[in-house]
Design a protein around this motif. Structure first.
Motif, mmCIF file in Angstrom:
data_model
loop_
_atom_site.group_PDB
_atom_site.id
_atom_site.type_symbol
_atom_site.label_atom_id
_atom_site.label_comp_id
_atom_site.label_asym_id
_atom_site.label_seq_id
_atom_site.Cartn_x
_atom_site.Cartn_y
_atom_site.Cartn_z
ATOM 1 N N GLY A 71 37.449 21.530 31.535
ATOM 2 C CA GLY A 71 38.308 21.339 32.699
ATOM 3 C C GLY A 71 39.724 21.845 32.457
ATOM 4 N N GLN A 72 40.245 21.609 31.270
ATOM 5 C CA GLN A 72 41.585 22.089 30.923
ATOM 6 C C GLN A 72 41.629 23.616 30.969
ATOM 7 N N LEU A 73 40.635 24.257 30.369
ATOM 8 C CA LEU A 73 40.604 25.724 30.339
ATOM 9 C C LEU A 73 40.424 26.307 31.738
ATOM 10 N N ARG A 74 39.588 25.663 32.549
ATOM 11 C CA ARG A 74 39.395 26.120 33.928
ATOM 12 C C ARG A 74 40.714 26.042 34.698
ATOM 13 N N ASP A 75 41.441 24.954 34.531
ATOM 14 C CA ASP A 75 42.707 24.780 35.249
ATOM 15 C C ASP A 75 43.755 25.797 34.797
ATOM 16 N N ILE A 76 43.764 26.115 33.507
ATOM 17 C CA ILE A 76 44.700 27.125 33.015
ATOM 18 C C ILE A 76 44.391 28.471 33.672
ATOM 19 N N GLY A 77 43.104 28.820 33.732
ATOM 20 C CA GLY A 77 42.706 30.066 34.373
ATOM 21 C C GLY A 77 43.108 30.109 35.832
ATOM 22 N N LEU A 78 42.919 29.005 36.543
ATOM 23 C CA LEU A 78 43.282 28.953 37.957
ATOM 24 C C LEU A 78 44.789 29.069 38.158
ATOM 25 N N SER A 79 45.556 28.528 37.224
ATOM 26 C CA SER A 79 47.015 28.610 37.342
ATOM 27 C C SER A 79 47.521 30.036 37.225
ATOM 28 N N LEU A 80 46.693 30.925 36.683
ATOM 29 C CA LEU A 80 47.085 32.326 36.492
ATOM 30 C C LEU A 80 46.505 33.252 37.564
ATOM 31 N N SER A 81 45.811 32.691 38.529
ATOM 32 C CA SER A 81 44.963 33.521 39.383
ATOM 33 C C SER A 81 45.688 34.255 40.502
ATOM 34 N N GLY A 82 46.898 33.847 40.878
ATOM 35 C CA GLY A 82 47.539 34.376 42.083
ATOM 36 C C GLY A 82 47.628 35.884 42.152
ATOM 37 N N ALA A 83 48.361 36.495 41.219
ATOM 38 C CA ALA A 83 48.551 37.947 41.254
ATOM 39 C C ALA A 83 47.250 38.679 40.975
ATOM 40 N N ARG A 84 46.398 38.092 40.140
ATOM 41 C CA ARG A 84 45.120 38.747 39.839
ATOM 42 C C ARG A 84 44.255 38.822 41.092
ATOM 43 N N ASP A 85 44.236 37.760 41.892
ATOM 44 C CA ASP A 85 43.442 37.767 43.119
ATOM 45 C C ASP A 85 43.921 38.863 44.063
ATOM 46 N N ARG A 86 45.219 39.021 44.191
ATOM 47 C CA ARG A 86 45.767 40.074 45.048
ATOM 48 C C ARG A 86 45.343 41.445 44.534
#
Length: 328
Positions: A71-86
């Motif tokens: 869960g911790q690793l998943r949340d870290i990944g999600l916290s970085l997702s903004g610019a990557r998604d764009r």
């Protein structure tokens, strides 16, 4: 270091070593300021590799610890997702345009402008917070406790992950939906990385499985990107697109998905032909055989009996010339 267990290395030690290596790779990627989107992408790949490792040792590390760390690793990944998604949305538009699916002139440019306006150039990535949480995870995973010895450390987790992915494959074609194919994609990614981890057990066979699962993951990743684009077009962020434009974009994306799903099916049929118990039992045999072969391997030069020195007969000059230039 390679993302692989070493033959002869206890699996608990190998798991801690690989976990630390992947966290350090993620940290190094996030410190690289040259291309933010690429840095985030590389960091997230390290996190996905690490989560595949944790799924492999899930029963051995305990369900409670696994859920907390995953869960911790998943949340870290999600916290970085903004610019990557764009970035991914824009890449997906490029692919559709190159394939000739966005037929109307100017539609691709309009879609790009809408994506840029919705996400903005300065989307915060949460890099500082991600680095702090990675440092904490590194300390914990460097000392994680893993029960068991030998291949039994990874066998139950391997069987569980493979069974889940095999079921997701069946479900995706039984009742097709974006969610079902995304679930299969996650399982295929885990299988690819787990085969890579265990590939020293039989590099030709397990390496081939890893390559096949990687190719499948890429097809399913493209399918998911198209699903994300469709969701964007129908979201509040994509409201700037007129109804007719949104319908054209969705039709183009769905046509692309149909082709990708046809291409992905043979990969699934080949990768998931064996039942979970049989596959895991076989891989356990391969690992033990590879370990035994390494333990008993003999240097070829040392095992070859010494040859007695042969006496060289000296020829006279005329004989040597005759040998070099025989009569025809």
């Amino acid at each position: 270091m390679a993302f692989r267990f070493k033959l002869g290395e206890p699996f608990d030690e190998g798991s801690r070593r690989i976990a630390v290596e992947q966290i350090e790779r993620a940290q190094s990627s996030l410190h690289d300021k040259r291309d933010q989107a690429v840095s985030v992408h590389e960091a997230r790949k390290s996190l996905k590799r690490l989560r595949a490792l944790l799924r492999l040792v899930r029963p051995a590390m305990g369900e409670q610890v696994f859920r907390a760390e995953n869960g911790q690793l998943r949340d870290i990944g999600l916290s970085l997702s903004g610019a990557r998604d764009r970035h991914v949305l824009l890449e997906t538009v490029d692919k559709l345009e190159r394939a000739g699916r966005l037929g109307r002139k100017g539609l691709a440019d309009t879609l790009r402008q809408t994506i840029a306006a919705a996400n903005g150039e300065g989307t915060p990535l949460g890099t500082r917070g991600a680095l702090a949480r990675l440092a904490e995870a590194k300390k914990r995973l460097a000392d994680m406790q893993i029960a068991g010895t030998g291949f039994e450390v990874v066998a139950p987790g391997l069987e569980r992950s493979y069974r889940r992915c095999r079921r997701a494959f069946s479900a995706a074609y039984r009742e097709p939906s974006d969610e079902a194919f995304h679930e299969w994609r996650k399982g295929a990614q885990a299988h690819w990385r787990q085969m890579t981890l265990l590939s020293r057990g039989w590099p030709d066979y397990l390496g081939a499985r890893a390559a096949e699962a990687r190719n499948l993951s890429q097809l399913l990743g493209d399918d998911h990107d198209l699903a994300v684009l469709v969701a964007f077009v129908h979201s509040d962020a994509g409201a700037g697109l007129r109804g007719e434009q949104a319908a054209l974009i969705e039709r183009a994306a769905r046509e692309g998905q149909d082709q990708l799903r046809l291409s992905a099916r043979p990969y699934g049929e080949r990768l998931f032909a064996d039942g979970p118990k049989r596959l895991c039992r076989n891989i356990g045999v391969y690992w033990k055989a590879a370990f035994d072969a390494k333990e008993h391997e003999v240097d070829a030069d040392q095992s070859r009996p010494a040859q007695p020195a042969q006496r060289v007969r000296r020829q006279s000059a005329p004989r040597r010339r005759a040998a070099a230039h025989p009569k025809v």
